[in-house]
Enzyme design. Structure first.
Site, PDB file in Angstrom:
ATOM      1  N   GLY A   1      -4.720 -24.828  30.927  1.00  0.00           N
ATOM      2  CA  GLY A   1      -3.462 -25.239  30.530  1.00  0.00           C
ATOM      3  C   GLY A   1      -3.133 -26.771  31.122  1.00  0.00           C
ATOM      4  O   GLY A   1      -2.180 -27.703  30.306  1.00  0.00           O
TER       5      GLY A   1
ATOM      6  N   ASP B   1       5.240 -18.947  35.404  1.00  0.00           N
ATOM      7  CA  ASP B   1       6.280 -17.759  34.688  1.00  0.00           C
ATOM      8  C   ASP B   1       6.298 -16.588  35.711  1.00  0.00           C
ATOM      9  O   ASP B   1       7.008 -16.325  36.413  1.00  0.00           O
ATOM     10  CB  ASP B   1       5.912 -17.447  33.140  1.00  0.00           C
ATOM     11  CG  ASP B   1       4.346 -17.233  32.778  1.00  0.00           C
ATOM     12  OD1 ASP B   1       3.626 -16.995  33.744  1.00  0.00           O
ATOM     13  OD2 ASP B   1       4.161 -17.541  31.731  1.00  0.00           O
TER      14      ASP B   1
ATOM     15  N   ILE C   1       5.839 -20.397  24.566  1.00  0.00           N
ATOM     16  CA  ILE C   1       5.565 -21.889  24.171  1.00  0.00           C
ATOM     17  C   ILE C   1       3.986 -22.337  24.118  1.00  0.00           C
ATOM     18  O   ILE C   1       3.091 -21.745  24.776  1.00  0.00           O
ATOM     19  CB  ILE C   1       6.255 -22.831  24.939  1.00  0.00           C
ATOM     20  CG1 ILE C   1       5.653 -22.749  26.488  1.00  0.00           C
ATOM     21  CG2 ILE C   1       7.518 -22.799  24.863  1.00  0.00           C
ATOM     22  CD1 ILE C   1       6.432 -23.997  27.559  1.00  0.00           C
TER      23      ILE C   1
ATOM     24  N   ARG D   1      -3.408 -26.152  22.165  1.00  0.00           N
ATOM     25  CA  ARG D   1      -3.572 -27.167  23.501  1.00  0.00           C
ATOM     26  C   ARG D   1      -3.380 -28.731  23.233  1.00  0.00           C
ATOM     27  O   ARG D   1      -2.851 -29.153  24.049  1.00  0.00           O
ATOM     28  CB  ARG D   1      -4.665 -26.848  24.346  1.00  0.00           C
ATOM     29  CG  ARG D   1      -4.833 -25.376  24.890  1.00  0.00           C
ATOM     30  CD  ARG D   1      -5.940 -25.228  25.933  1.00  0.00           C
ATOM     31  NE  ARG D   1      -6.314 -24.056  26.215  1.00  0.00           N
ATOM     32  CZ  ARG D   1      -5.836 -23.179  27.059  1.00  0.00           C
ATOM     33  NH1 ARG D   1      -4.524 -24.034  27.784  1.00  0.00           N
ATOM     34  NH2 ARG D   1      -6.041 -22.143  27.518  1.00  0.00           N
TER      35      ARG D   1
ATOM     36  N   ASP E   1       0.571 -26.144  34.735  1.00  0.00           N
ATOM     37  CA  ASP E   1       1.287 -26.545  33.249  1.00  0.00           C
ATOM     38  C   ASP E   1       2.559 -25.579  33.227  1.00  0.00           C
ATOM     39  O   ASP E   1       3.545 -26.282  33.024  1.00  0.00           O
ATOM     40  CB  ASP E   1       0.447 -26.145  32.207  1.00  0.00           C
ATOM     41  CG  ASP E   1      -0.143 -24.804  32.196  1.00  0.00           C
ATOM     42  OD1 ASP E   1      -0.063 -24.101  33.382  1.00  0.00           O
ATOM     43  OD2 ASP E   1      -0.707 -24.280  31.122  1.00  0.00           O
TER      44      ASP E   1
ATOM     45  N   ASP F   1      -1.416 -22.708  25.159  1.00  0.00           N
ATOM     46  CA  ASP F   1      -2.240 -22.425  24.119  1.00  0.00           C
ATOM     47  C   ASP F   1      -1.548 -21.001  23.569  1.00  0.00           C
ATOM     48  O   ASP F   1      -1.005 -20.293  24.362  1.00  0.00           O
ATOM     49  CB  ASP F   1      -3.732 -22.182  24.169  1.00  0.00           C
ATOM     50  CG  ASP F   1      -4.224 -21.074  25.360  1.00  0.00           C
ATOM     51  OD1 ASP F   1      -5.142 -20.350  24.479  1.00  0.00           O
ATOM     52  OD2 ASP F   1      -3.581 -20.953  26.231  1.00  0.00           O
TER      53      ASP F   1
ATOM     54  N   LYS G   1       9.713 -21.118  34.358  1.00  0.00           N
ATOM     55  CA  LYS G   1      10.444 -19.993  33.821  1.00  0.00           C
ATOM     56  C   LYS G   1      10.942 -19.166  34.864  1.00  0.00           C
ATOM     57  O   LYS G   1      10.640 -18.007  35.458  1.00  0.00           O
ATOM     58  CB  LYS G   1       9.711 -19.138  32.930  1.00  0.00           C
ATOM     59  CG  LYS G   1       8.932 -19.645  31.651  1.00  0.00           C
ATOM     60  CD  LYS G   1       8.429 -18.551  30.906  1.00  0.00           C
ATOM     61  CE  LYS G   1       7.546 -19.271  29.710  1.00  0.00           C
ATOM     62  NZ  LYS G   1       6.796 -18.335  28.757  1.00  0.00           N
TER      63      LYS G   1
END
Length: 176
Positions: A46, A104, A154, A166, A101, A160, A132
Site C-alpha cells: 500500500g 487502522d 477506502i 491501488r 499508507d 486496494d 483511523k
C-alpha cells in the site's frame, strides 16, 4: 462512482488534497531528519506511491527499503499479521522513518515495532498518510499523521480491495 470486484466506491479524497498532505508531511520530515541519513522503510504494497513521494521530497541523503506484511482479506483485517517479505538490511544504530499508507487496527505497527527493536535501530518514527483513530487501539505512537479519517473502507493511492484500486490517483470510500 467506480466498481471494484463486487463493491461500489465513491470519490472521497482528491489527488490535490493528497498532494497537499504529502507536501506538509515531507516538510516536517525534512525539518526533523534533514541533518541525518535516515533509512526510509515503506510498508508494501500500500505505501509504494506515498513512499515514493516522500522520498522524492527529502532534501538530504537517505536510503530506502521495503517490508511486506499482510493482515487484510477483502475489506476486513484478519487480526493476524504475516511477514511476507522481511528486511534484508542492517539497521543497527540507524535512524528509520517508517512509511505507512494507512494505520487502522495497528496490528502491522506492533509487528514492525518488534522487528525494528530487535534489529537495534537507534530511533524510528512512524509516518502515515491516513490514520483511523476510531480503529487504533495500540500503544505504538504514530508520529506524523497526514490525515485522520473515519473508520471507513477506502481504496486508491496505493490502497486496494483484493488487489484492485491501488493505481487510482485519488481515494474512494466504500458506498454505503
Amino acid at each position: 462512482m467506480i466498481k471494484l470486484h463486487d463493491l461500489e466506491f465513491e470519490p472521497y479524497i482528491s489527488e490535490e488534497e493528497i498532494t497537499q498532505v504529502i507536501d506538509r508531511i515531507s516538510d516536517e520530515v525534512n525539518r526533523d531528519f534533514g541533518d541525518k541519513t535516515p533509512v526510509f522503510i515503506g510498508v508494501l504494497n500500500g505505501s509504494f506511491m506515498f513512499a515514493s513521494e516522500v522520498v522524492k521530497r527529502f532534501q538530504g541523503d537517505c536510503e530506502i527499503s521495503f517490508v511486506k506484511l499482510g493482515s487484510y482479506k477483502g475489506t476486513e483485517s484478519t487480526g493476524e499479521v504475516k511477514t511476507l517479505l522481511g528486511l534484508n538490511q542492517d539497521l543497527k544504530d540507524r535512524t528509520v522513518v517508517l512509511l505507512e499508507d494507512i494505520v487502522d487496527t495497528g496490528n502491522t505497527l506492533v509487528e514492525l515495532d518488534q522487528i525494528l527493536k530487535q534489529s537495534g535501530v537507534k530511533e524510528y518514527k512512524v509516518v502515515s498518510l491516513f490514520f483511523k483513530p476510531e480503529a487504533y487501539k495500540k500503544s505504538v505512537p504514530v508520529d506524523y499523521i497526514g490525515m485522520e479519517i473515519p473508520n471507513k473502507f477506502i481504496v486508491g493511492y496505493g490502497l486496494d480491495y483484493d488487489g484492485l484500486g491501488r493505481n487510482l490517483t485519488q481515494v474512494y470510500k466504500r458506498k454505503e
